[in-house]
Design a protein around this motif. Structure first.
Motif, mmCIF file in Angstrom:
data_model
loop_
_atom_site.group_PDB
_atom_site.id
_atom_site.type_symbol
_atom_site.label_atom_id
_atom_site.label_comp_id
_atom_site.label_asym_id
_atom_site.label_seq_id
_atom_site.Cartn_x
_atom_site.Cartn_y
_atom_site.Cartn_z
ATOM 1 N N GLY A 263 -11.480 -0.264 11.625
ATOM 2 C CA GLY A 263 -10.943 1.068 11.406
ATOM 3 C C GLY A 263 -10.001 1.595 12.471
ATOM 4 O O GLY A 263 -9.526 2.727 12.358
ATOM 5 N N ARG B 202 -6.029 4.551 3.562
ATOM 6 C CA ARG B 202 -7.382 4.635 4.105
ATOM 7 C C ARG B 202 -8.270 3.511 3.548
ATOM 8 O O ARG B 202 -9.005 2.870 4.293
ATOM 9 C CB ARG B 202 -8.001 6.006 3.802
ATOM 10 C CG ARG B 202 -9.436 6.173 4.312
ATOM 11 C CD ARG B 202 -9.933 7.589 4.100
ATOM 12 N NE ARG B 202 -9.159 8.546 4.893
ATOM 13 C CZ ARG B 202 -9.392 8.815 6.168
ATOM 14 N NH1 ARG B 202 -10.390 8.207 6.805
ATOM 15 N NH2 ARG B 202 -8.652 9.695 6.815
ATOM 16 N N GLN B 203 -8.166 3.277 2.232
ATOM 17 C CA GLN B 203 -8.991 2.231 1.619
ATOM 18 C C GLN B 203 -8.459 0.839 1.953
ATOM 19 O O GLN B 203 -9.216 -0.050 2.349
ATOM 20 C CB GLN B 203 -9.034 2.418 0.095
ATOM 21 C CG GLN B 203 -9.816 1.322 -0.634
ATOM 22 C CD GLN B 203 -11.265 1.230 -0.187
ATOM 23 O OE1 GLN B 203 -11.923 2.250 -0.016
ATOM 24 N NE2 GLN B 203 -11.764 0.017 0.024
ATOM 25 N N ASP B 204 -7.144 0.653 1.789
ATOM 26 C CA ASP B 204 -6.552 -0.675 1.951
ATOM 27 C C ASP B 204 -6.596 -1.172 3.390
ATOM 28 O O ASP B 204 -6.663 -2.388 3.624
ATOM 29 C CB ASP B 204 -5.096 -0.668 1.476
ATOM 30 C CG ASP B 204 -4.972 -0.514 -0.030
ATOM 31 O OD1 ASP B 204 -5.983 -0.718 -0.731
ATOM 32 O OD2 ASP B 204 -3.865 -0.192 -0.505
ATOM 33 N N ALA C 52 -10.736 1.068 5.658
ATOM 34 C CA ALA C 52 -12.014 0.579 5.108
ATOM 35 C C ALA C 52 -12.057 -0.944 5.086
ATOM 36 O O ALA C 52 -13.064 -1.559 5.442
ATOM 37 C CB ALA C 52 -12.220 1.136 3.700
ATOM 38 N N GLU C 53 -10.954 -1.558 4.682
ATOM 39 C CA GLU C 53 -10.921 -3.023 4.581
ATOM 40 C C GLU C 53 -11.060 -3.682 5.937
ATOM 41 O O GLU C 53 -11.627 -4.772 6.053
ATOM 42 C CB GLU C 53 -9.619 -3.464 3.902
ATOM 43 C CG GLU C 53 -9.575 -4.925 3.502
ATOM 44 C CD GLU C 53 -10.599 -5.280 2.445
ATOM 45 O OE1 GLU C 53 -11.095 -6.432 2.471
ATOM 46 O OE2 GLU C 53 -10.911 -4.420 1.595
ATOM 47 N N SER C 54 -10.575 -3.034 6.984
ATOM 48 C CA SER C 54 -10.645 -3.633 8.331
ATOM 49 C C SER C 54 -12.063 -3.637 8.883
ATOM 50 O O SER C 54 -12.307 -4.211 9.949
ATOM 51 C CB SER C 54 -9.708 -2.898 9.296
ATOM 52 O OG SER C 54 -10.208 -1.606 9.620
ATOM 53 N N ALA D 171 -3.297 5.291 -0.483
ATOM 54 C CA ALA D 171 -4.220 4.151 -0.503
ATOM 55 C C ALA D 171 -4.474 3.574 0.885
ATOM 56 O O ALA D 171 -5.298 2.663 1.026
ATOM 57 C CB ALA D 171 -3.670 3.056 -1.417
ATOM 58 N N THR E 3 0.830 -1.196 0.000
ATOM 59 C CA THR E 3 0.000 0.000 0.000
ATOM 60 C C THR E 3 0.871 1.255 0.000
ATOM 61 O O THR E 3 2.099 1.177 0.084
ATOM 62 C CB THR E 3 -0.956 0.004 1.212
ATOM 63 O OG1 THR E 3 -1.955 1.026 1.006
ATOM 64 C CG2 THR E 3 -0.216 0.281 2.506
ATOM 65 N N GLN F 119 -14.274 -5.212 7.326
ATOM 66 C CA GLN F 119 -14.708 -6.543 6.907
ATOM 67 C C GLN F 119 -14.025 -7.651 7.703
ATOM 68 O O GLN F 119 -14.659 -8.643 8.073
ATOM 69 C CB GLN F 119 -14.420 -6.745 5.411
ATOM 70 C CG GLN F 119 -14.961 -5.653 4.513
ATOM 71 C CD GLN F 119 -16.464 -5.516 4.618
ATOM 72 O OE1 GLN F 119 -17.180 -6.518 4.690
ATOM 73 N NE2 GLN F 119 -16.955 -4.278 4.637
#
Length: 298
Positions: free
Chosen positions: A95, A22-24, A27-29, A20, A16, A31
């Motif tokens: 997050g 924030r998204q990688d 946001a991914e955490s 990137a 990463t 899930q």
């Protein structure tokens, strides 16, 4: 199938950047937990930890992901998080930073760290997947079996049993190139494993049979001259390629019975390669070994 298998494994680990992150990660955490490995090219312990943590993450089967951040190229995030020593691993969940460690830990401790986040991983999980895949092979569902072997390989990319099984399945489905690609995944120190040797022998036999021509033509030529050992030998290879193992073995045994010395004992050597490709517990192998012994030691 090979591409799908590799994609499953690759999706669990990625690099990463600051932009990137924030998204990688954040946001991914939301899930599943995401581990962030802060490293640098000059860091020796980072190079030790890298393969260990990647293996552990893949073994977790999607319960956790790994994101790697080169602190030399992207110093802002580690600076904000107060990372002062590397390798450093921070686990993000929903997050937020949830746990972490510093230094190159052994595999057992890395696995224990992941289990604190997601619970027991179940040491028998991959084994159970492989057992289920074996059952699908036995029941005549090669496509379903291939999916399960690929799932096992996604969790353990160097699992020899899964690699060998996928190589043989693709060979049986007529995809020789894919079978070879799976064998190319085998680590050098496991190249002589019995399952890999069997898959390699099966591929070599398929390549030999590819140039032999039509079964019917070989059968007609042999019927015209039953003493033509070369035609009988070629017919055995062709029959084996068509899954007619017992018939293939019978022809080689017939050559051995008629002329043991033919082609520098070539029929016996070929029969042994059949046994290796079929596996030691295959019914055709067991029957063939009994008949070979009765010929050799009569």
């Amino acid at each position: 199938m090979l591409a799908d298998t590799q994609a499953q494994a690759d999706s669990l680990v990625k690099d990463t950047t600051t932009a990137a992150f924030r998204q990688d990660v954040l946001a991914e955490s939301m899930q599943q937990p995401v581990l962030v490995d802060f490293w640098a090219p000059w860091c020796g312990p980072c190079k030790q930890l890298g393969p260990i943590i990647e293996k552990a993450v893949k073994a977790a089967g999607g319960k956790v992901k790994l994101v790697k951040l080169n602190i030399d190229d992207h110093p802002q995030i580690p600076g904000q998080l107060g990372i002062q020593s590397i390798p450093a691993v921070v686990a993000f969940n929903r997050g937020q930073p949830a746990d972490g460690f510093v230094g190159a830990l052994p595999e057992s401790q890395v696995t224990a760290f992941i289990e604190r986040l997601v619970g027991p991983l179940g040491p028998g999980a991959v084994g159970e997947i492989l057992e289920e895949a074996d059952q699908l092979v036995a029941s005549g569902d090669p496509a379903g079996a291939a999916q399960l072997y690929a799932e096992a390989l996604g969790q353990e990319p160097d699992n020899i049993r899964a690699i060998a099984a996928l190589a043989k399945l693709h060979l049986e489905m007529g995809d020789l190139d894919a079978a070879k690609q799976f064998l190319a995944m085998v680590p050098a120190d496991k190249a002589n494993d019995a399952a890999i040797a069997a898959a390699r022998a099966a591929i070599e036999l398929a390549e030999q049979a590819a140039s032999l021509g039509d079964l019917g033509d070989l059968e007609q030529r042999l019927a015209a001259n039953p003493l033509d050992h070369q035609t009988r030998f070629d017919l055995a290879l062709a029959l084996n390629a068509h899954g007619k193992r017992e018939e293939a073995g019978d022809h080689l045994l017939e050559i051995i019975k008629r002329d043991r010395a033919w082609n520098d004992d070539g029929a016996r050597k070929q029969l042994l390669q059949f046994f290796e490709a079929w596996g030691p517990t295959d019914e055709a192998t067991l029957a063939g070994r009994r008949r070979l012994s009765s010929i050799l030691f009569a």
